[in-house]
Design an enzyme around this catalytic site. Structure first.
Site, mmCIF file in Angstrom:
data_model
loop_
_atom_site.group_PDB
_atom_site.id
_atom_site.type_symbol
_atom_site.label_atom_id
_atom_site.label_comp_id
_atom_site.label_asym_id
_atom_site.label_seq_id
_atom_site.Cartn_x
_atom_site.Cartn_y
_atom_site.Cartn_z
ATOM 1 N N LYS A 84 10.514 23.485 33.034
ATOM 2 C CA LYS A 84 10.249 22.613 31.893
ATOM 3 C C LYS A 84 9.913 21.174 32.303
ATOM 4 C CE LYS A 84 11.570 25.325 28.357
ATOM 5 N NZ LYS A 84 10.796 25.561 27.126
ATOM 6 N N THR A 125 5.644 17.211 29.486
ATOM 7 C CA THR A 125 5.822 17.349 28.044
ATOM 8 C C THR A 125 4.824 16.407 27.387
ATOM 9 O OG1 THR A 125 8.181 17.854 28.261
ATOM 10 C CG2 THR A 125 7.418 17.093 26.110
ATOM 11 N N GLU A 183 6.134 21.941 18.968
ATOM 12 C CA GLU A 183 7.376 21.346 18.491
ATOM 13 C C GLU A 183 7.097 20.063 17.700
ATOM 14 O OE1 GLU A 183 10.359 20.898 21.488
ATOM 15 O OE2 GLU A 183 9.652 22.616 22.674
ATOM 16 N N GLU A 233 4.921 25.248 24.010
ATOM 17 C CA GLU A 233 5.902 25.293 22.927
ATOM 18 C C GLU A 233 5.498 24.243 21.904
ATOM 19 O OE1 GLU A 233 9.905 27.121 24.969
ATOM 20 O OE2 GLU A 233 9.919 24.996 24.404
ATOM 21 N N TYR A 257 17.137 29.786 35.255
ATOM 22 C CA TYR A 257 17.894 29.236 34.123
ATOM 23 C C TYR A 257 19.345 29.688 34.061
ATOM 24 C CZ TYR A 257 17.931 33.320 30.953
ATOM 25 O OH TYR A 257 18.165 34.526 30.361
ATOM 26 N N GLU A 268 6.039 34.514 22.862
ATOM 27 C CA GLU A 268 6.340 35.230 21.619
ATOM 28 C C GLU A 268 5.093 35.866 21.031
ATOM 29 O OE1 GLU A 268 9.009 33.441 18.416
ATOM 30 O OE2 GLU A 268 8.388 31.714 19.611
ATOM 31 N N ASP A 325 5.891 21.172 24.635
ATOM 32 C CA ASP A 325 6.797 21.243 25.783
ATOM 33 C C ASP A 325 6.328 22.389 26.676
ATOM 34 O OD1 ASP A 325 9.015 20.302 27.224
ATOM 35 O OD2 ASP A 325 10.239 21.951 26.488
ATOM 36 N N ARG A 368 7.183 30.116 32.399
ATOM 37 C CA ARG A 368 8.163 31.150 32.055
ATOM 38 C C ARG A 368 8.686 31.897 33.273
ATOM 39 N NH1 ARG A 368 9.776 29.356 27.228
ATOM 40 N NH2 ARG A 368 8.071 29.246 25.715
ATOM 41 N N ASP A 417 15.623 18.330 24.461
ATOM 42 C CA ASP A 417 14.877 19.357 23.740
ATOM 43 C C ASP A 417 15.863 20.376 23.168
ATOM 44 O OD1 ASP A 417 12.522 20.507 22.792
ATOM 45 O OD2 ASP A 417 12.404 21.899 24.465
ATOM 46 N N GLN A 476 11.150 29.570 34.945
ATOM 47 C CA GLN A 476 12.301 29.447 34.058
ATOM 48 C C GLN A 476 13.197 30.681 34.126
ATOM 49 O OE1 GLN A 476 11.155 28.960 29.971
ATOM 50 N NE2 GLN A 476 13.254 28.827 29.211
ATOM 51 N N HIS A 515 12.394 31.881 16.623
ATOM 52 C CA HIS A 515 12.053 31.782 18.038
ATOM 53 C C HIS A 515 13.199 32.289 18.915
ATOM 54 C CE1 HIS A 515 10.459 30.241 21.792
ATOM 55 N NE2 HIS A 515 11.538 29.498 21.962
#
Length: 390
Positions: free
Chosen positions: A233, A237, A181, A179, A224, A338, A213, A217, A106, A220, A113
């Site tokens: 993640k 998916t 995509e 997400e 991360y 976002e 995806d 959050r 990914d 993550q 973004h």
């Protein structure tokens, strides 16, 4: 024998002819194409055992010359009379994961973004990391949890730590996100030590799918640093069931928005692989966003070139995705973190203020692109419903 009637302005006209894997009650999965609201059994009309397989992989492995030959044959065949046992209403079939996924990567190719998340997570620093405009940033995902549209998404559990907490806790994610995509499917792989150049993209990539995806959050954010996304993640998916061949997207090709500084030589090419694809995100049936793929900074050809520049091999069925698609406007953001600015600016969904996903929520992403002669090419939908944590 029957002739397929295609509804006017259908995004699944003869200029599209996507590939998928379907089954009917009591039957085994096999490869078909979609024309209008009809699924055509390719194992019947082409009389080729490769299309009786339960995935597109055997066909994709035959390479680009074969892809072109089959597409030409299908286009001619569906224009005439077809055997009734090859035709099925799309609402009467079960659609399966169309490919056996080899590896899944990914990327993070939208400047809008990446800049928005930079402002959210690092408000006192530059939004973009120093490497972002020099290479397509990405991470290696988990192929075993790629699922077809319609599969329920179990809320993931893991470690979380809020900024005001001194130690982490374990439990279900409270900031579950999407997400929106676009994903690309490798048909013809490359050997270990070899590289795929930007201008040989179409010799290796078979087609495109929609991708959601799903992202936890809170998991993550805690995990991360320093190695990147993992449990936040890897739980699921989702992909759309129809693979739109690259040949159907020729009219959608556009130049990239502009890259400054100029990329290094291995990321340059003479072919434009920006794509004018319009996505729509619906939350419990209500439209909340329209992300535009044409604003993406890095092209899929550059993503694949970067993925293989170190000699990494690719295989038939490998999937790589664009990362969240977002435009400059608030209504063009492809992730809820976002869209709601980290939860501080909720959006209204059926009269209710919402930030992140609750159990029972359903998210559907759809998309179309320009086709020849003012037609539209449809990708169908990728849908998932959130199930309670286990």
């Amino acid at each position: 024998m029957s002739v397929i009637e295609v509804p006017q302005n259908s995004p699944f006209g003869r200029d599209n002819l996507p590939y998928g894997v379907f089954s009917v009650a009591g039957g085994a999965p096999r490869v078909g194409t979609r024309l209008g609201d009809t699924v055509v059994d390719l194992s019947v009309v082409l009389d080729d055992p490769v299309f009786a397989a339960p995935s597109l992989n055997p066909f994709m492995a035959q390479g680009p010359a074969r892809w072109a030959q089959v597409r030409e044959s299908i286009s001619a065949i569906v224009a005439g009379d077809l055997p009734d046992n090859a035709l099925h209403p799309v609402g009467g079939v079960r659609l399966h994961l169309p490919i056996e996924v080899g590896d899944y990567v990914d990327f993070y190719a939208s400047e809008h973004h990446a800049s928005n998340l930079g402002r959210l997570f690092r408000p006192d620093a530059e939004p973009l990391m120093p490497n972002w405009k020099h290479l397509p940033v990405g991470y290696h995902g988990r192929s075993g949890t790629v699922v077809v549209s319609g599969t329920g998404i179990v809320r993931p559990c893991g470690q979380r730590k809020a900024p005001d907490e001194t130690t982490p806790s374990f439990g279900p994610s409270q900031r579950l996100d999407i997400e929106a995509e676009l994903g690309f499917v490798v048909g013809a792989g490359s050997g270990l030590g070899d590289r795929i150049g930007v201008d040989t993209f179409a010799e290796h990539v078979f087609g495109a799918v929609l991708v959601n995806d799903w992202s936890a959050r809170d998991l993550q954010a805690w995990e991360y640093v320093p190695l990147g996304p993992h449990l936040g993640k890897s739980f699921a998916t989702s992909v759309s069931p129809w693979v739109v061949p690259l040949a159907a997207l020729q009219a959608a090709r556009v130049p990239l928005p502009g890259q400054d500084p100029q990329p290094l030589p291995y990321l340059r090419g003479s072919q434009d692989w920006g794509l004018d694809v319009d996505l729509v995100v619906r939350w419990n049936g209500e439209e909340v966003s329209r992300p535009p793929y044409k604003d993406m900074y890095w092209s899929p050809a550059q993503m694949l070139a970067h993925l293989t520049v170190n000699g990494a091999a690719t295989r038939t069925g490998d999937l790589f995705a664009s990362g969240t698609i977002s435009g400059p406007g608030k209504h063009q953001r492809g992730a809820f973190i976002e869209l709601t600015w980290g939860g501080r600016e909720p959006v209204t969904v059926h009269g209710e203020q919402r930030s992140f996903l609750q159990d029972g929520d359903e998210v559907t992403i759809s998309a179309t692109a320009p086709g020849p002669n003012d037609t539209r090419i449809g990708f169908g939908e990728v849908t998932g419903t959130i199930l309670p944590a286990r």
